[in-house]
Scaffold this active site. Sequence first.
Site, PDB file in Angstrom:
ATOM      1  N   GLY A  38       2.596   4.102  -7.574  1.00  0.00           N
ATOM      2  CA  GLY A  38       3.922   4.031  -6.951  1.00  0.00           C
ATOM      3  C   GLY A  38       3.716   3.956  -5.446  1.00  0.00           C
ATOM      4  N   ASN A  42       1.757   6.747  -3.265  1.00  0.00           N
ATOM      5  CA  ASN A  42       0.482   6.341  -2.642  1.00  0.00           C
ATOM      6  C   ASN A  42       0.514   6.599  -1.133  1.00  0.00           C
ATOM      7  OD1 ASN A  42      -0.526   5.450  -5.084  1.00  0.00           O
ATOM      8  ND2 ASN A  42      -0.117   3.278  -4.700  1.00  0.00           N
ATOM      9  N   THR A 214       0.573  -6.346   8.454  1.00  0.00           N
ATOM     10  CA  THR A 214      -0.806  -6.104   8.020  1.00  0.00           C
ATOM     11  C   THR A 214      -1.379  -7.420   7.491  1.00  0.00           C
ATOM     12  OG1 THR A 214      -0.209  -5.428   5.778  1.00  0.00           O
ATOM     13  CG2 THR A 214      -0.321  -3.690   7.453  1.00  0.00           C
ATOM     14  N   LEU A 215      -2.637  -7.679   7.864  1.00  0.00           N
ATOM     15  CA  LEU A 215      -3.252  -8.982   7.587  1.00  0.00           C
ATOM     16  C   LEU A 215      -4.555  -8.843   6.821  1.00  0.00           C
ATOM     17  CD1 LEU A 215      -2.691 -10.576  11.127  1.00  0.00           C
ATOM     18  CD2 LEU A 215      -1.366 -10.996   9.046  1.00  0.00           C
ATOM     19  N   GLY A 216      -4.628  -7.895   5.891  1.00  0.00           N
ATOM     20  CA  GLY A 216      -5.840  -7.739   5.084  1.00  0.00           C
ATOM     21  C   GLY A 216      -7.073  -7.550   5.952  1.00  0.00           C
ATOM     22  N   ASP A 248      -0.480   0.644   1.490  1.00  0.00           N
ATOM     23  CA  ASP A 248       0.134   1.982   1.377  1.00  0.00           C
ATOM     24  C   ASP A 248      -0.646   2.993   2.210  1.00  0.00           C
ATOM     25  OD1 ASP A 248       2.003   0.945  -0.359  1.00  0.00           O
ATOM     26  OD2 ASP A 248       0.820   1.430  -2.139  1.00  0.00           O
TER      27      ASP A 248
HETATM   28  P1  ADP Z   1      -1.338  -4.928   1.254  1.00  0.00           P
HETATM   29  O1  ADP Z   1      -2.163  -3.907   0.524  1.00  0.00           O
HETATM   30  O2  ADP Z   1       0.100  -4.518   1.432  1.00  0.00           O
HETATM   31  O3  ADP Z   1      -1.468  -6.331   0.734  1.00  0.00           O
HETATM   32  P2  ADP Z   1      -3.088  -5.730   3.438  1.00  0.00           P
HETATM   33  O4  ADP Z   1      -3.919  -6.504   2.449  1.00  0.00           O
HETATM   34  O5  ADP Z   1      -2.537  -6.491   4.589  1.00  0.00           O
HETATM   35  O6  ADP Z   1      -1.893  -4.938   2.759  1.00  0.00           O
HETATM   36  O7  ADP Z   1      -4.020  -4.551   3.985  1.00  0.00           O
HETATM   37  C1  ADP Z   1      -3.537  -3.468   4.740  1.00  0.00           C
HETATM   38  C2  ADP Z   1      -4.633  -2.977   5.667  1.00  0.00           C
HETATM   39  O8  ADP Z   1      -5.794  -2.628   4.881  1.00  0.00           O
HETATM   40  C3  ADP Z   1      -5.132  -3.993   6.670  1.00  0.00           C
HETATM   41  O9  ADP Z   1      -4.343  -3.967   7.832  1.00  0.00           O
HETATM   42  C4  ADP Z   1      -6.568  -3.485   6.920  1.00  0.00           C
HETATM   43  O10 ADP Z   1      -6.538  -2.405   7.822  1.00  0.00           O
HETATM   44  C5  ADP Z   1      -6.982  -2.949   5.560  1.00  0.00           C
HETATM   45  N1  ADP Z   1      -7.708  -3.962   4.758  1.00  0.00           N
HETATM   46  C6  ADP Z   1      -7.244  -4.673   3.710  1.00  0.00           C
HETATM   47  N2  ADP Z   1      -8.198  -5.497   3.213  1.00  0.00           N
HETATM   48  C7  ADP Z   1      -9.310  -5.292   3.967  1.00  0.00           C
HETATM   49  C8  ADP Z   1     -10.639  -5.810   3.957  1.00  0.00           C
HETATM   50  N3  ADP Z   1     -11.007  -6.758   3.072  1.00  0.00           N
HETATM   51  N4  ADP Z   1     -11.517  -5.360   4.896  1.00  0.00           N
HETATM   52  C9  ADP Z   1     -11.133  -4.410   5.788  1.00  0.00           C
HETATM   53  N5  ADP Z   1      -9.903  -3.880   5.839  1.00  0.00           N
HETATM   54  C10 ADP Z   1      -9.000  -4.302   4.948  1.00  0.00           C
END
Ligand code: ADP
Length: 299
Positions: A38, A42, A214-216, A248
Amino acid sequence: MPGTVVGSLNEDVLVAVGRLPGGGETVIGRSATLAPGGKGANQAAAAGLLGPGVHMVGRVGEDPAGDRQLAALASSRVDVSGVHRTPGVPTGSATIPVEEGTGENLIVVVPGANAELTPDDVDVDPVHRADVLLLQLEVPMDTVYAAAAAAGGRVVLTPAPPQPLPEELLALVDVLVPNEHELVQLTGATAGARTPVELVALARSIFGPVVVVTLGARGALVVRRDGSPALLQPPPPVTAVDTTGAGDCFCGALAQALATDRDLPAAVRFAVTAAALSTTGPGARGALPDAEAVEALLP
Ligand code: ADP
């Protein structure tokens, strides 16, 4: 009172399958694992492990799944006295077949007790007195709005699952935290890869709050409406093995950092680092860091 989360508690049922089923098809799963989940819970678990004084407000059923969600949150140092048991309704659940090898998944959510959270439930001290209130959209929209209206401190909203946001709600939000996909949906833009400059333009088109996208693996982008330049905060180097729930963890950490008087750029640096660490273990809560681990890795 540092932080309160108003939102969902779910039981995740993770089913390992050799291949995801197509429409009308039956496949045999290899194993089924229960995990606490959830978005709301989380976020609360992430915040609780990073510092004291975190409260959760929500609803679960009077079933064993509800017991498990309360126990899991309490073990993450979250005060669950604001989580009510709802008779006759199951605890929310998410059934998630995950394809071995590719990690591809499907998700079926049953809101259950989360759908019963009312505006009256959120007119409570932990909402009035929190320095930071965290909200998402897995409970009814009128309850989300009532919580934002009752908040005594800053309001942070994750617009997930994505849906149109009323302007009256946006007017009450201080920081909006979409991921890239949610930002695109929220602004009605066409799907597709975006450069940071394009993302900044989309974020600036949203009425109201500061937007943190947030950009992963690229980190997070801070876009303010006062014309100050956008800030891209990359994560520290980590070996990511499972990014479930990274967003989260980001929000829980952002709330803790804002509640302990970090300014927004410092809070985003803290949140990016905590979320990066959370990707180094399995599941949404398998690798949530404590404050010491985050401090040690801050860029
Ligand atoms: P969601 O889980 O909502 O899809 P994101 O994928 O944008 O969100 O990730 C949220 C945060 O997690 C990012 O801003 C980053 O700090 C961290 N994060 C996500 N994926 C990675 C990765 N592959 N390597 C390092 N940090 C990551």
